[in-house]
Design a protein around this motif. Structure first.
Motif, PDB file in Angstrom:
ATOM      1  N   LEU A   1      -4.497   7.011   2.595  1.00 13.73           N
ATOM      2  CA  LEU A   1      -4.307   5.848   1.731  1.00 13.73           C
ATOM      3  C   LEU A   1      -4.448   6.264   0.272  1.00 13.73           C
ATOM      4  CD1 LEU A   1      -3.974   2.737   1.457  1.00 13.73           C
ATOM      5  CD2 LEU A   1      -6.478   2.577   1.581  1.00 13.73           C
TER       6      LEU A   1
ATOM      7  N   PRO B   1      -1.415  10.896   7.297  1.00  7.81           N
ATOM      8  CA  PRO B   1      -1.294  10.162   6.025  1.00  7.81           C
ATOM      9  C   PRO B   1      -2.659   9.758   5.489  1.00  7.81           C
ATOM     10  CG  PRO B   1       0.282   9.347   7.629  1.00  7.81           C
ATOM     11  CD  PRO B   1      -0.656  10.244   8.373  1.00  7.81           C
TER      12      PRO B   1
ATOM     13  N   TYR C   1       0.891   5.611   0.798  1.00 10.46           N
ATOM     14  CA  TYR C   1       0.245   6.684   1.554  1.00 10.46           C
ATOM     15  C   TYR C   1       0.831   8.027   1.158  1.00 10.46           C
ATOM     16  CZ  TYR C   1      -1.169   2.587   4.039  1.00 10.46           C
ATOM     17  OH  TYR C   1      -1.682   1.347   4.320  1.00 10.46           O
TER      18      TYR C   1
ATOM     19  N   TYR D   1      -3.813   0.629  -2.606  1.00 15.11           N
ATOM     20  CA  TYR D   1      -3.830  -0.563  -1.775  1.00 15.11           C
ATOM     21  C   TYR D   1      -3.846  -1.809  -2.659  1.00 15.11           C
ATOM     22  CZ  TYR D   1      -8.898  -0.910  -2.556  1.00 15.11           C
ATOM     23  OH  TYR D   1     -10.143  -1.032  -3.124  1.00 15.11           O
TER      24      TYR D   1
ATOM     25  N   SER E   1       0.850  -1.186   0.000  1.00 14.77           N
ATOM     26  CA  SER E   1       0.000   0.000   0.000  1.00 14.77           C
ATOM     27  C   SER E   1       0.888   1.238   0.000  1.00 14.77           C
ATOM     28  CB  SER E   1      -0.939   0.014   1.219  1.00 14.77           C
ATOM     29  OG  SER E   1      -0.223  -0.151   2.427  1.00 14.77           O
TER      30      SER E   1
END
Lengths: 126, 110
Positions: free
Chosen positions: B47, B45, B37, B50, B35
């Protein structure tokens, strides 16, 4: 919508124990597969994963900090608590409470961290 | 010293493409999902990518992820000034039985 918020002291003295509480909404930690983690970030430095607790009370700890960390959950209150003993100035950081996503319950660990709290700044100083 | 290795910094002019590498081993990137960030200055952070290649809802398709062997790459096309941020890769490490992050890469938009 999932939200998480950290709370706790902003200043702790060396050797003291830090206790941080994460209060969340939008999901339940009693749901199969759910997990909540703590991740920290010292000023100007990288993210560091600390610990995670699963819906079934299974826990994971950073190997380097394992002896100092305890993570617990109160499902009825939608809270997760982090305890870190013997605090040192190098533990000065922003501490984030984070929802874990993906994974496969009892088969594969959570795959990513999809919802983050705003973070709480903790300074360790006498 | 982070388990996952990222370049400390990259730069690009607006509109250009930039890639950020994340190097690991068979115990982490080689056998697990990666993943990515994005951390804008002064914020938590977020996402970005992913399961190596997927984007959460709301993340523009200018951002992409890939993996080859024990390395992963974040790609950003049509770089914008608003993309100036720190970028981190992360994955599960089977040897450490824990999640690991890269050291972070600061993107500067010239």
């Amino acid at each position: 919508q999932i939200t998480l918020k950290e709370s706790g002291p902003t200043l702790v003295k060396p050797t003291q124990t830090l206790t941080l509480t994460c209060t969340f909404s939008g999901f339940s930690l009693s749901t199969t597969g759910a997990g909540v983690a703590w991740i920290r970030q010292p000023p100007g430095k990288a993210l560091e994963w600390l610990t995670l607790i699963y819906w079934n009370d299974d826990k994971r700890y950073s190997r380097s900090l394992k002896t100092r960390l305890t993570i617990t959950k109160d499902t009825s209150k939608n809270q997760v608590v982090l305890r870190m003993t013997n605090m040192d100035p190098v533990d000065t950081a922003t501490y984030y409470c984070v929802h874990g996503g993906g994974g496969l319950a009892m088969v594969r660990e959570i795959d990513y961290f999809d919802y983050w709290g705003q973070g709480t700044q903790v300074t360790v100083s006498s | 010293q982070s388990v996952l290795t990222q370049p400390p910094s990259v730069s690009a002019a607006p509109g250009q493409k930039v890639t950020i590498s994340c190097s690991g081993s068979s115990s982490n990137i080689g056998n697990n999902y990666v993943s990515w960030y994005q951390q804008l200055p002064g914020t938590a952070p977020k996402l970005l990518i992913y399961d190596i290649i997927k984007r959460p809802s709301g993340i523009p398709d200018r951002f992409s992820g890939s993996k080859s062997g024990t390395s992963a790459t974040l790609g950003i096309t049509g770089v914008q000034t608003g993309d100036e941020a720190d970028y981190y890769c992360a994955t599960w490490d089977s040897s450490l039985s824990g999640w690991v992050f890269g050291g972070g890469t600061k993107l500067t938009v010239l």
